[in-house]
Write an enzyme that holds these catalytic residues in place. Structure first.
Site, PDB file in Angstrom:
ATOM      1  N   GLY A 120       1.203  -1.361  -0.505  1.00 17.72           N
ATOM      2  CA  GLY A 120      -0.158  -0.108   0.466  1.00 17.72           C
ATOM      3  C   GLY A 120       0.624   1.744  -0.144  1.00 17.72           C
ATOM      4  N   GLU A 140      -2.110   2.348 -15.111  1.00 21.41           N
ATOM      5  CA  GLU A 140      -2.704   0.960 -13.836  1.00 21.41           C
ATOM      6  C   GLU A 140      -4.588   0.217 -14.653  1.00 21.41           C
ATOM      7  OE1 GLU A 140      -2.587  -0.068 -11.193  1.00 21.41           O
ATOM      8  OE2 GLU A 140      -0.527   1.243 -11.217  1.00 21.41           O
ATOM      9  N   ASP A 182      -1.570   7.575  -6.137  1.00 17.67           N
ATOM     10  CA  ASP A 182       0.029   7.260  -6.208  1.00 17.67           C
ATOM     11  C   ASP A 182       0.716   8.110  -7.311  1.00 17.67           C
ATOM     12  OD1 ASP A 182      -2.000   6.167  -4.025  1.00 17.67           O
ATOM     13  OD2 ASP A 182      -2.159   4.466  -6.045  1.00 17.67           O
TER      14      ASP A 182
END
Ligand code: GLA
Length: 384
Positions: A124, A160, A172
């Protein structure tokens, strides 16, 4: 790394580029809801050494024992045209080639690349965004593309969404590409702005611990997509484009007008954006110690309303607060991964060990605990 590159590919690299992992201080799942988040880059980096070739072959290798051991070593070979078919760890890098060519119709010649990373995978802390972003800054320079950072954020997200198949937002990539040393980035996903916020943790004698639960997540197949759909359902019922349009004092007025679990998702998103704003304000005022309780409130919201925590992380958060952390919460996309805890640096070792013991006593695997510092975003590494 230069030596490892020469061993793998028989020549010197043209350069080495790197990008950090990230920790999100607060503001979780707000990115695809037009909210706020406050992440920072960490002092764990993914490095990519690259040498351009004069044909269309792309070869990538990793010597990262920690990061990609499960997928074995060896060199993955593709061409510029087949980069989008990559599987395993290499798709985060080859996916960048694919997206640049398909989205922007740009690119250059093939290349050899060696990846090394100490960003833990599946925790994470955005190991995938780190690899994508290191590849983006490397290819941007080597292929002389001149892509803006904000555009790189979008390209990383496309990797992604389309190559990896994870329906994630831009948190992110924004964190990893925009991070600055000793700063967090206040991201506003509605206004599409990013403001640097000096953290002042070191001056205040504070530190962030990452507590890796060892429970692994996968946002392409896990609950992440379900949560995203539930947020969309809440927005549809409330008649708003994004949940950002709902104010904290309007939350309860929606309680009877949507399924209870959908309303809980709404409440988490709206309150977490509010928490991100309050944390950013306190940090700006030079009061970083005071953010602790807000972080812990954020965890309760994720645990009970967003329901993306897991028992091992709940145990870590409870233990951290009990043994003296100023605040703690699940960080990142959830369904596994890590907690963060804000601690006095002088207490860091004691708290880390006590948390690990308590989590084991609660019947979970012993977590891996490490401290992180806010570090520089994606860049070309200076030559030694
Ligand atoms: C993952 C996703 C991000 C974001 C977070 C939750 O890290 O990649 O886009 O949604 O989860 O805040």
């Amino acid at each position: 790394m230069r030596e490892a590159f020469a061993t793998a590919f028989g020549a010197e690299p043209d350069g080495i580029w790197s990008a950090p992992g990230r920790v999100n201080l607060i503001g979780e799942h707000t990115d695809y809801n037009g909210g706020l988040a406050l992440p920072f880059g960490i002092d764990r980096r993914t490095r990519v050494a690259v040498r351009l070739r004069d044909d269309d072959v792309v070869r990538v290798a990793t010597d990262s024992a920690q990061a990609h051991a499960d997928e074995g070593g060896g060199i993955v070979t593709a061409t510029l045209a087949t980069a989008g078919e990559a599987t395993g760890w290499s798709r985060y890098l080859l996916g960048v080639v694919h997206v640049l060519r398909r989205e922007l119709g740009i690119g250059g010649t093939g290349f050899d690349a060696l990846v090394w990373s100490d960003v833990p995978v599946g925790v994470g802390v955005s190991s995938s965004a780190a690899l994508e972003s290191a590849a983006l800054v490397a290819l941007d320079e080597l292929w002389q593309l001149g892509i803006e950072r904000t555009e790189m954020v979008r390209l990383g997200q496309l990797v992604e969404n389309e190559v990896v198949g994870a329906p994630t937002g831009t948190l992110d990539q924004s964190a990893v590409l925009l991070a600055q040393r000793d700063h967090a980035v206040l991201l506003d996903f509605r206004a599409e702005t990013a403001e640097q916020v000096p953290l002042g943790f070191e001056a205040a004698g504070l530190e962030i611990l990452v507590i890796d639960s060892l429970v692994r997540h996968d946002h392409a197949t896990g609950g992440y997509g379900d949560r995203r759909r539930e947020c969309e359902e809440a927005a549809r019922i409330a008649g708003v484009t994004t949940l950002r349009e709902i104010a904290v004092d309007e939350i309860e007025s929606w309680a009877d007008r949507m399924p209870p679990h959908v309303h809980r998702r709404l409440r988490h998103i709206v309150t977490d954006t509010d928490r991100a704003a309050r944390v950013a304000a306190l940090v700006r005022e030079g009061r970083p110690r005071d953010i602790g309780p807000i972080l812990t409130d954020g965890h309760v919201s994720q645990r009970d309303d967003f329901e993306d925590s897991v028992p091992a992380i709940d145990a870590a958060v409870d233990a951290a607060v009990t043994v003296g952390a100023l605040g703690a919460r699940l960080t990142g996309g959830g369904f596994g991964g890590a907690a963060i805890a804000l601690v006095d640096a002088s207490e860091s070792a004691r708290i880390g060990a006590a948390v690990a013991d308590a989590v084991v006593a609660a019947g979970h695997a012993r977590p891996v605990v490490f401290a992180v510092q806010a570090s520089q975003g994606a860049r070309r590494d200076p030559e030694a």
